[in-house]
Write an enzyme that holds these catalytic residues in place. Structure first.
Site, PDB file in Angstrom:
ATOM      1  N   SER A 231       0.788  -1.231   0.000  1.00 13.53           N
ATOM      2  CA  SER A 231       0.000   0.000   0.000  1.00 13.53           C
ATOM      3  C   SER A 231       0.819   1.279   0.000  1.00 13.53           C
ATOM      4  O   SER A 231       0.331   2.315  -0.429  1.00 13.53           O
ATOM      5  CB  SER A 231      -0.942   0.014   1.198  1.00 13.53           C
ATOM      6  OG  SER A 231      -0.200   0.097   2.392  1.00 13.53           O
TER       7      SER A 231
ATOM      8  N   HIS B 150      -5.479  -4.000  -1.257  1.00 13.01           N
ATOM      9  CA  HIS B 150      -5.350  -2.851  -2.168  1.00 13.01           C
ATOM     10  C   HIS B 150      -5.533  -3.248  -3.631  1.00 13.01           C
ATOM     11  O   HIS B 150      -5.137  -2.506  -4.527  1.00 13.01           O
ATOM     12  CB  HIS B 150      -4.007  -2.153  -1.957  1.00 13.01           C
ATOM     13  CG  HIS B 150      -3.963  -1.462  -0.642  1.00 13.01           C
ATOM     14  ND1 HIS B 150      -4.501  -0.214  -0.433  1.00 13.01           N
ATOM     15  CD2 HIS B 150      -3.506  -1.882   0.565  1.00 13.01           C
ATOM     16  CE1 HIS B 150      -4.351   0.119   0.842  1.00 13.01           C
ATOM     17  NE2 HIS B 150      -3.753  -0.872   1.463  1.00 13.01           N
TER      18      HIS B 150
ATOM     19  N   THR C 282     -10.548  -6.652   1.777  1.00 12.93           N
ATOM     20  CA  THR C 282     -11.372  -5.731   2.559  1.00 12.93           C
ATOM     21  C   THR C 282     -12.576  -5.296   1.735  1.00 12.93           C
ATOM     22  O   THR C 282     -12.547  -5.309   0.499  1.00 12.93           O
ATOM     23  CB  THR C 282     -10.576  -4.479   2.982  1.00 12.93           C
ATOM     24  OG1 THR C 282     -11.401  -3.663   3.822  1.00 12.93           O
ATOM     25  CG2 THR C 282     -10.159  -3.628   1.786  1.00 12.93           C
TER      26      THR C 282
ATOM     27  N   LYS D 103     -12.171  -0.542   1.148  1.00 14.27           N
ATOM     28  CA  LYS D 103     -11.381   0.296   0.252  1.00 14.27           C
ATOM     29  C   LYS D 103     -12.090   0.379  -1.108  1.00 14.27           C
ATOM     30  O   LYS D 103     -13.087   1.056  -1.207  1.00 14.27           O
ATOM     31  CB  LYS D 103      -9.936  -0.190   0.236  1.00 14.27           C
ATOM     32  CG  LYS D 103      -9.286   0.134   1.603  1.00 14.27           C
ATOM     33  CD  LYS D 103      -7.922  -0.414   1.869  1.00 14.27           C
ATOM     34  CE  LYS D 103      -7.493  -0.031   3.302  1.00 14.27           C
ATOM     35  NZ  LYS D 103      -6.317  -0.738   3.785  1.00 14.27           N
TER      36      LYS D 103
HETATM   37  C1  LIG Z   1      -6.067  -1.250   5.228  1.00 14.62           C
HETATM   38  C2  LIG Z   1      -5.316  -2.558   5.220  1.00 14.62           C
HETATM   39  C3  LIG Z   1      -5.807  -3.676   5.914  1.00 14.62           C
HETATM   40  C4  LIG Z   1      -6.952  -3.565   6.861  1.00 14.62           C
HETATM   41  O1  LIG Z   1      -8.169  -3.495   6.202  1.00 14.62           O
HETATM   42  P1  LIG Z   1      -9.374  -2.683   6.894  1.00 14.62           P
HETATM   43  O2  LIG Z   1     -10.578  -3.215   6.249  1.00 14.62           O
HETATM   44  O3  LIG Z   1      -9.097  -1.243   6.657  1.00 14.62           O
HETATM   45  O4  LIG Z   1      -9.301  -3.008   8.361  1.00 14.62           O
HETATM   46  C5  LIG Z   1      -5.186  -4.885   5.740  1.00 14.62           C
HETATM   47  N1  LIG Z   1      -4.107  -5.014   4.937  1.00 14.62           N
HETATM   48  C6  LIG Z   1      -3.589  -3.958   4.291  1.00 14.62           C
HETATM   49  C7  LIG Z   1      -2.398  -4.167   3.416  1.00 14.62           C
HETATM   50  C8  LIG Z   1      -4.165  -2.692   4.409  1.00 14.62           C
HETATM   51  O5  LIG Z   1      -3.618  -1.649   3.810  1.00 14.62           O
END
Ligand SMILES: *Cc1c(COP(=O)(O)O)cnc(C)c1O
Length: 406
Positions: free
Chosen positions: A188, A216, A244, A247
């Site tokens: 990220s 991501h 997730t 995002k």
């Molecule tokens: C943001 C993020 C997470 C966590 O996901 P959320 O749904 O925001 O808790 C996990 N892994 C990476 C690489 C992230 O950037």
């Protein structure tokens, strides 16, 4: 003991180092993303957001919001319990089916966030598989690191995106031990993409399970938004795909997808799954609508890639230093924590441009940056404003530029 003084002195240290975090207080406005209202001590001003992880603006899309409204009106606010005790709703099951289908896996399991999914799944796999060893990429996200730590399994950190180092480490391990290799697809902060096929080759050669964080990438890559592993035709070779819903899908929640037995195993043993109230049904319905849409629509993904390319091209033409990478993340390198924060403040105060400074410990010291995330809804005008403002502050602060190719 003066506890208040302990808190304050720790915070003062952060401030001295230029890495004390100040949150921008935003009010998102339905339908006008990337515009938002920003509340500060002087009142409220309109800003353009350039650092959102709602990469495609799905959090503002009518199909998503309508699905949430309908479910809210039909089912009420909360889930009413943990998944085990009255909190498994029809909407959760539909979403898990949607996710299993997205990744072409037998099953999927929902969590309240991506952080919790990594923490709970890695914690449970590492703890419950007898004598398991976890090999973790050096660039892994905090949620994976915490999950691995929580598992108390033996951990080895392999060099970032280095299948050879991974291979050497796996070769030294007892072939009879359970092994799990944890890595990400799109990292990220640098925006680099893992050599997934090579890592899977190594995993398979040593009988190791693979665990990929596609947080991501889901929604953004692959013909149906299944992530980089989908784009590269590799999903069926991966043991656990984690993602997730917060995002690119624009809502909230996290998940793993894999075999029915693996998901059932985590469902049955993961404390972070079992003992926490399920997501509200309206959230699950919104996420389902978002995934369904991005499975069939290429518009958002195509426009996203085009906008990213346009921002890069314009920044390049002005010699603004960026970290080169093959993804949608544009790290503009400032390499000084105080300047990074100062530029971010200046952009906000003078141009209504909001880009959060990214400082240590999120990135290594000396690599402080502005992490720019263009979306399909940033206009040409927005891009020109951003690029011109950056050029102005670069001159003003006499920051180094990179030579511009003729
Ligand atoms: C943001 C993020 C997470 C966590 O996901 P959320 O749904 O925001 O808790 C996990 N892994 C990476 C690489 C992230 O950037």
């Amino acid at each position: 003991m003066d506890y208040e003084a302990l808190f304050t002195s720790a915070l003062d240290d952060l401030k001295t180092e230029g890495r004390y975090r100040i949150f921008a207080e935003l009010e998102r406005k339905r339908g006008s993303f990337p515009r938002a209202r920003c509340h500060n001590h002087e009142g409220v001003e309109e800003v353009t957001v350039w650092c959102s992880n709602d990469y495609l603006g799905m959090g503002q899309k009518d199909i998503v919001i309508d699905a949430m409204h309908q479910t809210l009106d039909k089912c009420g606010a909360g889930a009413g319990g943990t998944r085990n005790i009255s909190g498994t709703t029809h909407q959760h099951i539909l979403l898990e089916r949607e996710l299993a289908d997205l990744h072409n896996k037998e099953a999927a399991l929902l969590f309240t966030s991506g952080y919790v999914s990594n923490w709970a799944a890695l914690g449970t796999l590492g703890e419950r598989l007898p004598n398991c060893v976890i090999l973790s990429d050096a660039g892994n996200h905090a949620s994976m690191i915490e999950g691995i730590r929580h598992s108390r399994a033996e951990r080895q950190v392999f060099k970032h995106s280095d299948p050879e180092d991974l291979n050497r480490r796996l070769a030294d391990l007892d072939p009879a031990r359970p092994k799990l290799v944890a890595f990400e697809s799109v990292y990220s902060m640098d925006g680099d993409i893992a050599p997934i096929a090579e890592i899977l080759d190594v995993c398979e050669a040593h009988g190791a399970m693979s665990y990929i964080d596609e947080v991501h990438a889901v929604g953004l890559y692959g013909p149906r938004g299944g992530g980089v592993a989908e784009r590269e035709g590799l999903m069926d070779r991966i043991t656990v795909i984690e993602g997730t819903l917060g995002k690119a899908f624009g809502v909230m929640g996290g998940y793993i997808a894999g075999s029915a037995a693996m998901c059932d195993f985590v469902r049955s043993f993961a404390s972070g799954f079992i003992f926490s109230t399920a997501l509200p049904p309206a959230i699950a319905a919104g996420a389902t609508a978002s995934i369904k849409h991005l499975k069939v629509s290429q518009l958002e993904r195509a426009r996203h890639q085009e906008r990213v390319a346009t921002v890069r091209r314009k920044l390049n033409a002005l010699g603004i230093p960026m970290m080169d990478n093959p993804s949608h993340i544009i790290p503009v390198m400032v390499c000084d924590p105080h300047k990074c924060k100062m530029i971010s403040d200046w952009l906000l105060d003078n141009h209504g441009i909001y880009v959060q400074p990214i400082n240590y410990p999120t990135v290594p010291k000396g690599t402080e940056r502005l992490r720019i995330t263009p979306s399909p809804v940033h206009s040409d005008g927005d891009i020109d404003k951003l690029v011109n403002a950056l050029s102005e502050i670069w001159s003003h602060c006499a920051l180094a530029r990179v030579p511009v190719a003729a």
